[in-house]
Design an enzyme around this catalytic site. Structure first.
Site, mmCIF file in Angstrom:
data_model
loop_
_atom_site.group_PDB
_atom_site.id
_atom_site.type_symbol
_atom_site.label_atom_id
_atom_site.label_comp_id
_atom_site.label_asym_id
_atom_site.label_seq_id
_atom_site.Cartn_x
_atom_site.Cartn_y
_atom_site.Cartn_z
ATOM 1 N N TYR A 39 67.863 3.376 -36.712
ATOM 2 C CA TYR A 39 68.560 4.656 -36.633
ATOM 3 C C TYR A 39 68.711 5.018 -35.157
ATOM 4 C CZ TYR A 39 70.266 9.104 -38.392
ATOM 5 O OH TYR A 39 71.049 10.175 -38.669
ATOM 6 N N LYS A 94 76.926 -2.992 -65.103
ATOM 7 C CA LYS A 94 77.835 -3.872 -64.378
ATOM 8 C C LYS A 94 77.270 -4.170 -62.991
ATOM 9 C CE LYS A 94 82.000 -5.637 -65.110
ATOM 10 N NZ LYS A 94 82.526 -6.110 -66.389
#
Length: 392
Positions: A39, A94
């Site tokens: 970060y 899925k």
């Protein structure tokens, strides 16, 4: 099913409790140095590099291995228009199939709109976060326009699995069934029962794979589609202009008279007498779920090869044989779109996995066969390069 009918002891509900997926970090975050790299301040350098060269997002973000699984909840499984919230368990499913079979990360996105313009605008706005868009369970005929507009607008693959995944596996299965029966695709007389998303795509894919369009007859709920019909949508009118060269008219029984192949993708029931009218040594793919258009045991009385969409009968035509490998290959090639050549290559690869061990009960691989997705991915990536849509 109301909340009062949910049984916490039911293994289905136990498995789905809390959802079927989560987000996990791929980098360590155990020290101040880790934080400064993952970060701020380190991440700013990567952001600046991508701002200067957007193509670097493929290398330095998850884009190269992540797709969005997008639905509006309008045509979910065999449940119909149940809406986006109820569709989420299917989209999660899925996504985990993408990860399990091809190492592709997928994010379920269930949109609270069924307006074509809003769907297209929303997916376009989300697209920078993904390397591909898998459209799922969007009803016809809207699905055709959604896919077409997104395919034209986005520089990444867009694939409506209900159409093309089914079509790819049908072509693979028919190729192997024809081989088993010593037949050629171009000689087969094919009847497609159903002119929705899957029926249109199956017809297109079979023709792309070598079936003679003059030998194809497509039926909808009103009977054979042809130039004699004045009630056709634009999509069905195109089918009428490219199939049914003999100008046949009538119902499914007439459509099957003398046919070599039946591909059922309609959900409507087909009487046994209609199947009995097919040519000897025929092929039936009855793909409606959970109730095939023709019961496989009934079909087997009249034809040589039978396939369904169910896992409790031989020859399951399952989309999971196609879509994980198709996206893995497209992402590996950094393809800008998915071409007909890539779809045909996927079908050929699926067929090839079991080409040396064909029987009437094994014309396609098992959905759990670990050889399938890598074979499809390699074939799709090569086809992308051959078709000039690869960036890598």
């Amino acid at each position: 099913m109301s909340a009062s009918t949910v049984d916490p002891a039911d293994p289905v509900f136990r498995l789905h409790l809390g959802g079927k997926m989560a987000v996990a970090s791929t980098v360590p975050l155990t020290s101040r140095e880790d934080l400064s790299l993952a970060y701020t301040p380190g991440v700013a350098r990567v952001c600046e590099a991508i701002a200067a060269d957007p193509a670097l997002a493929d290398d330095y973000t998850w884009v190269s291995h992540t797709v969005a699984v997008v639905t509006d909840g309008s045509a979910v499984l065999g449940l119909g228009n149940i809406g986006p919230r109820a569709a989420l368990p299917v989209m999660e499913g899925k996504a985990v199939l993408f990860k399990q079979f091809a190492g592709v990360d997928a994010v379920p996105i269930c949109l609270d709109t069924q307006d074509v313009d809003e769907i297209v605008a929303t997916v376009k706005a989300l697209a920078p976060s993904f390397g591909g868009i898998n459209l799922e369970d969007i009803s016809a005929p809207r699905c055709f326009e959604v896919e077409r507009r997104l395919d034209e607008a986005l520089p990444i693959p867009v694939f409506h699995d209900d159409q093309h995944g089914t079509a790819i596996v049908v072509l693979a299965a028919l190729r192997n069934a024809a081989t088993l029966l010593n037949r050629k695709l171009g000689d087969l007389r094919v009847t497609v029962s159903g002119a929705g998303a899957a029926g249109v795509a199956v017809t297109h894919m079979l023709v792309a794979g070598g079936v003679n369009p003059d030998q194809v007859v497509v039926c909808d709920s009103k009977g054979i589609i042809g130039r004699h019909r004045a009630d056709l949508t634009e999509t069905k009118a195109h089918l009428a202009g490219t199939t049914n060269a003999e100008g046949r008219q009538g119902d499914i029984t007439e459509a099957l008279r003398g046919a070599d192949v039946l591909v059922g993708v309609s959900g409507g029931q087909i009487p046994e007498v209609a199947v009995a009218g097919m040519a000897p040594g025929g092929i039936v793919f009855a793909l409606a779920n959970p109730n095939p258009e023709v019961h496989p045991e009934v079909a087997a009385r009249h034809v040589a090869v039978v396939a369904t969409g169910r896992s409790d009968y031989p020859n399951q035509i399952n989309n999971v044989l196609a879509f994980p490998g198709v996206f893995r290959g497209a992402l590996d090639a950094r393809a800008t779109r998915i071409t007909d050549g890539m779809k045909v290559a996927a079908a050929d690869a699926i067929a090839g996995v079991v080409a040396e061990s064909l029987t009437a009960d094994a014309i396609v691989p098992s959905p759990l066969d670990p050889r399938v997705a890598p074979a499809v991915a390699e074939a799709v990536a090569e086809a992308a390069r051959r078709d000039g849509v690869a960036r890598a």
